[in-house]
Design a protein around this motif. Sequence first.
Motif, PDB file in Angstrom:
ATOM      1  N   LEU A  18      73.628  73.026 -14.479  1.00 13.64           N
ATOM      2  CA  LEU A  18      74.544  73.044 -12.968  1.00 13.64           C
ATOM      3  C   LEU A  18      74.667  71.839 -12.330  1.00 13.64           C
ATOM      4  CD1 LEU A  18      71.880  75.721 -12.128  1.00 13.64           C
ATOM      5  CD2 LEU A  18      74.337  76.357 -12.614  1.00 13.64           C
ATOM      6  N   VAL A  19      74.382  71.089 -13.253  1.00 14.06           N
ATOM      7  CA  VAL A  19      74.216  69.700 -12.287  1.00 14.06           C
ATOM      8  C   VAL A  19      75.057  68.677 -13.049  1.00 14.06           C
ATOM      9  CG1 VAL A  19      72.987  67.272 -11.840  1.00 14.06           C
ATOM     10  CG2 VAL A  19      71.917  69.651 -12.232  1.00 14.06           C
ATOM     11  N   PHE A  20      75.193  69.181 -14.658  1.00 16.20           N
ATOM     12  CA  PHE A  20      76.954  68.409 -14.984  1.00 16.20           C
ATOM     13  C   PHE A  20      77.287  69.466 -15.972  1.00 16.20           C
ATOM     14  CE2 PHE A  20      73.095  64.963 -14.879  1.00 16.20           C
ATOM     15  CZ  PHE A  20      73.634  64.490 -14.283  1.00 16.20           C
ATOM     16  N   PRO A  21      78.437  70.504 -15.122  1.00 16.96           N
ATOM     17  CA  PRO A  21      79.065  71.309 -15.459  1.00 16.96           C
ATOM     18  C   PRO A  21      80.063  70.936 -16.166  1.00 16.96           C
ATOM     19  CG  PRO A  21      79.732  71.824 -13.046  1.00 16.96           C
ATOM     20  CD  PRO A  21      78.171  70.120 -13.899  1.00 16.96           C
ATOM     21  N   THR A  22      80.912  72.091 -17.511  1.00 17.42           N
ATOM     22  CA  THR A  22      81.659  71.521 -17.854  1.00 17.42           C
ATOM     23  C   THR A  22      82.985  72.666 -17.388  1.00 17.42           C
ATOM     24  OG1 THR A  22      80.998  71.130 -19.708  1.00 17.42           O
ATOM     25  CG2 THR A  22      83.753  72.112 -19.920  1.00 17.42           C
ATOM     26  N   LEU A  23      84.318  72.583 -16.741  1.00 19.39           N
ATOM     27  CA  LEU A  23      84.717  73.150 -15.895  1.00 19.39           C
ATOM     28  C   LEU A  23      85.959  73.890 -17.635  1.00 19.39           C
ATOM     29  CD1 LEU A  23      86.476  71.255 -13.357  1.00 19.39           C
ATOM     30  CD2 LEU A  23      84.803  72.840 -12.998  1.00 19.39           C
ATOM     31  N   THR A  24      86.318  74.999 -17.613  1.00 20.00           N
ATOM     32  CA  THR A  24      87.191  75.768 -18.413  1.00 20.00           C
ATOM     33  C   THR A  24      88.601  75.353 -18.199  1.00 20.00           C
ATOM     34  OG1 THR A  24      87.814  77.950 -17.187  1.00 20.00           O
ATOM     35  CG2 THR A  24      86.046  78.227 -17.848  1.00 20.00           C
ATOM     36  N   GLN A  25      89.161  75.244 -19.723  1.00 21.03           N
ATOM     37  CA  GLN A  25      90.221  75.054 -19.404  1.00 21.03           C
ATOM     38  C   GLN A  25      91.709  75.259 -18.826  1.00 21.03           C
ATOM     39  OE1 GLN A  25      91.194  72.774 -22.193  1.00 21.03           O
ATOM     40  NE2 GLN A  25      93.112  71.935 -20.448  1.00 21.03           N
ATOM     41  N   ALA A  26      91.194  77.021 -18.525  1.00 23.48           N
ATOM     42  CA  ALA A  26      92.176  77.450 -17.109  1.00 23.48           C
ATOM     43  C   ALA A  26      91.518  76.488 -15.942  1.00 23.48           C
ATOM     44  CB  ALA A  26      91.895  79.301 -17.365  1.00 23.48           C
ATOM     45  N   GLN A  27      90.631  76.388 -15.485  1.00 24.32           N
ATOM     46  CA  GLN A  27      90.205  75.687 -14.563  1.00 24.32           C
ATOM     47  C   GLN A  27      90.849  74.153 -14.429  1.00 24.32           C
ATOM     48  OE1 GLN A  27      85.592  75.756 -14.691  1.00 24.32           O
ATOM     49  NE2 GLN A  27      86.513  78.018 -13.117  1.00 24.32           N
ATOM     50  N   VAL A  28      90.197  73.549 -15.531  1.00 24.33           N
ATOM     51  CA  VAL A  28      91.301  71.834 -15.600  1.00 24.33           C
ATOM     52  C   VAL A  28      92.814  72.634 -15.462  1.00 24.33           C
ATOM     53  CG1 VAL A  28      91.876  70.439 -17.238  1.00 24.33           C
ATOM     54  CG2 VAL A  28      89.765  71.071 -17.372  1.00 24.33           C
ATOM     55  N   ASP A  29      93.271  73.044 -15.966  1.00 22.56           N
ATOM     56  CA  ASP A  29      95.271  73.045 -16.196  1.00 22.56           C
ATOM     57  C   ASP A  29      94.960  73.827 -14.614  1.00 22.56           C
ATOM     58  OD1 ASP A  29      95.284  72.984 -18.463  1.00 22.56           O
ATOM     59  OD2 ASP A  29      94.891  75.196 -19.433  1.00 22.56           O
ATOM     60  N   ARG A  30      94.648  74.357 -14.162  1.00 21.85           N
ATOM     61  CA  ARG A  30      94.600  74.885 -12.322  1.00 21.85           C
ATOM     62  C   ARG A  30      94.656  73.619 -11.598  1.00 21.85           C
ATOM     63  NH1 ARG A  30      90.351  79.456 -12.050  1.00 21.85           N
ATOM     64  NH2 ARG A  30      90.318  78.612 -10.027  1.00 21.85           N
ATOM     65  N   SER A  31      93.964  72.543 -12.226  1.00 20.98           N
ATOM     66  CA  SER A  31      93.868  70.919 -11.171  1.00 20.98           C
ATOM     67  C   SER A  31      94.433  69.943 -11.182  1.00 20.98           C
ATOM     68  CB  SER A  31      92.148  70.777 -11.532  1.00 20.98           C
ATOM     69  OG  SER A  31      90.888  71.977 -11.738  1.00 20.98           O
ATOM     70  N   LEU A  32      95.456  70.569 -12.437  1.00 21.41           N
ATOM     71  CA  LEU A  32      96.130  69.107 -12.347  1.00 21.41           C
ATOM     72  C   LEU A  32      97.650  68.943 -11.541  1.00 21.41           C
ATOM     73  CD1 LEU A  32      97.342  69.875 -16.070  1.00 21.41           C
ATOM     74  CD2 LEU A  32      95.939  67.421 -15.326  1.00 21.41           C
ATOM     75  N   SER A  33      97.930  70.072 -10.892  1.00 19.98           N
ATOM     76  CA  SER A  33      98.565  69.769  -9.861  1.00 19.98           C
ATOM     77  C   SER A  33      98.314  69.247  -8.233  1.00 19.98           C
ATOM     78  CB  SER A  33      99.897  71.687  -9.135  1.00 19.98           C
ATOM     79  OG  SER A  33      98.499  72.553  -8.617  1.00 19.98           O
ATOM     80  N   TYR A  34      96.807  69.301  -8.613  1.00 21.73           N
ATOM     81  CA  TYR A  34      96.815  68.493  -6.987  1.00 21.73           C
ATOM     82  C   TYR A  34      96.729  67.536  -7.352  1.00 21.73           C
ATOM     83  CZ  TYR A  34      94.878  72.875  -5.290  1.00 21.73           C
ATOM     84  OH  TYR A  34      95.546  74.306  -5.329  1.00 21.73           O
ATOM     85  N   GLY A  35      96.137  66.623  -8.773  1.00 24.43           N
ATOM     86  CA  GLY A  35      96.323  64.607  -8.682  1.00 24.43           C
ATOM     87  C   GLY A  35      96.953  64.619  -9.392  1.00 24.43           C
ATOM     88  N   GLN A  36      96.850  63.476 -10.269  1.00 32.15           N
ATOM     89  CA  GLN A  36      97.910  62.227 -11.543  1.00 32.15           C
ATOM     90  C   GLN A  36      96.314  62.336 -12.438  1.00 32.15           C
ATOM     91  OE1 GLN A  36      99.274  59.293  -8.938  1.00 32.15           O
ATOM     92  NE2 GLN A  36      97.309  58.017  -9.234  1.00 32.15           N
ATOM     93  N   ILE A  37      97.084  62.016 -14.262  1.00 31.86           N
ATOM     94  CA  ILE A  37      96.717  61.660 -14.908  1.00 31.86           C
ATOM     95  C   ILE A  37      96.884  60.062 -15.087  1.00 31.86           C
ATOM     96  CG2 ILE A  37      96.711  61.374 -17.167  1.00 31.86           C
ATOM     97  CD1 ILE A  37      98.069  64.525 -17.295  1.00 31.86           C
ATOM     98  N   GLU A  38      95.787  59.690 -14.958  1.00 32.49           N
ATOM     99  CA  GLU A  38      94.915  57.904 -15.201  1.00 32.49           C
ATOM    100  C   GLU A  38      94.565  57.543 -16.319  1.00 32.49           C
ATOM    101  OE1 GLU A  38      93.233  56.896 -11.953  1.00 32.49           O
ATOM    102  OE2 GLU A  38      94.930  56.953 -10.637  1.00 32.49           O
TER     103      GLU A  38
END
Length: 554
Positions: A18-38
Amino acid sequence: MTKPDLLPEDDAYSNRDLVFPTLTQAQVDRSLSYGQIEVYNAGETIYARGTRGVDFLIVLRGSVLIAGVSPQGEEAVITIHHAGEFTGELDLFSHREALVTARAATDTEVLRISRARFQEYVAAEVDIANIIMRAAILRRLGLVQHAQVGVTVAGAGRSGATLRIQEFLTRNGYPYRLIDTDTDLTAREFLDGFHLAASDLPVVVAASNVYRNPEIPFLADVLGIAESTLQDEVFDVAVVGAGPSGLAAAVYAASEGLKTIVIEGNAPGGQAGTSSRIENYLGFPSGISGLDLASRAQTQAQKFGARLSVSRNVASIECAERPMHLVLEDRTVVRASTIVIATGAHYRKLNVPNCAQYEMYGLHYSATAIEARLCSEENVLVVGGGNSAGQAAVYLSGFAKHVHMLIRGPELAATMSEYLVQRISSSKRITLHVCSEISKLEGEPHLEKVAWTDHRSGEEASIEASHVFVMIGADPCTNWLGDCVELDEHGFVRTGHRDEDGLTGAYRTSKPGIFAVGDVRSGSIKRVASGVGEGSAVVADLHRYLSQRAVRRV
């Protein structure tokens, strides 16, 4: 300076998932459009402790080390985030300085979501937002419990100056470690290490910087708790006061798209924030402390984008200006189209000549865990017959040797909820003294003895006691308003006035664009639930006023 003794179930870090959760690959993929990769090289700093408005990072490859710093300036590793995990805690939702440093532990690739897009991200991706919010709260709680970051406060545990600093840090959720120089065996070594004398105490030590008995506004500035750059902005709504009604107004105003700021002189929660336990608030059958309720409400308001400015009260208002101007104690000016007065009331004092001498030296106006710790196996007195006094008496009876409760009237039933009356009457560790008032306080410099008079018999009784909790009502905090709005004969703000179009608003004051909610409002019911209700309901009046002004400008 060891870690606090925590039961496993009470430790915020007990459930890593709960404190340091791991997002699923699907959740990570949905997040990509909100940011930029560095991309960062191993050892490269991504953001440093003290940075305001840190961005949200999801680790795509490699690892990110999160580190705090001890008061001596030594680095303390808190955790290492791996692929699918994310950085940040409650500072994601505020404009305070970051408590930690984020550094690439290996060659690393991250998705960076800026603060501007983060608000949109958590609003749109609800399942991810719930994971982030829960983790952020637990991470801050862990930092507080384990004092991995923050500051060290060193001073006499019973000193009023030490308590003043502790209360400010605790109520603002800022991690600290206390070294009680009266009882801690490590205190002498600590003080010698910083070349400190008893006359310097209390001190706050932060990253090797030593601040001797600092004033609260100064402390808020150097620790990054205070807001910055407020004068360049115009807010739709400025809420003055962060008690239950003010925080409710902020939550609903911000969630409905209004640019909102809350201005608070000390800490969120108001008088309710000092309550040890609120047991009749809807939705919390086992009760909730005022501090926890205030903390959750603050986080909720900030989640929707509300700003929170702490450590300076509003000194005056210029209501003839458009937008209106709020002048803070440091002369900072906050401009807003509408203002919600939610300043509540300040505590009434005992009618005893030397009362001021013992404030924070045995005389208290709240009963939190900080004060309870000082009362272990001692006699204490609680003065007052309202719910706050009843909650304090019940709470303190779990720590003190005995609690003596003094009220001016002949019974509790007229002023206190029945469940508290029953608990007090059935407790063997609480004695109720009716028709009684404190007549004498003695001790030097700390309170040592208290006397009271029974008005029926005229007899005086006394007891050795080092702590008195005064909860005898409050007077409205309206001096800063000048003649801007109409007040009643007791200084509370009159509401229910008609607007320019002849419509009546329950929370409208005599000045268009200014509203009042909660305890400061004339005729209000002095309860947490009613204050929350008023704070949420006033937003309809705000929208109507703002829309009317927009139409007139057109």
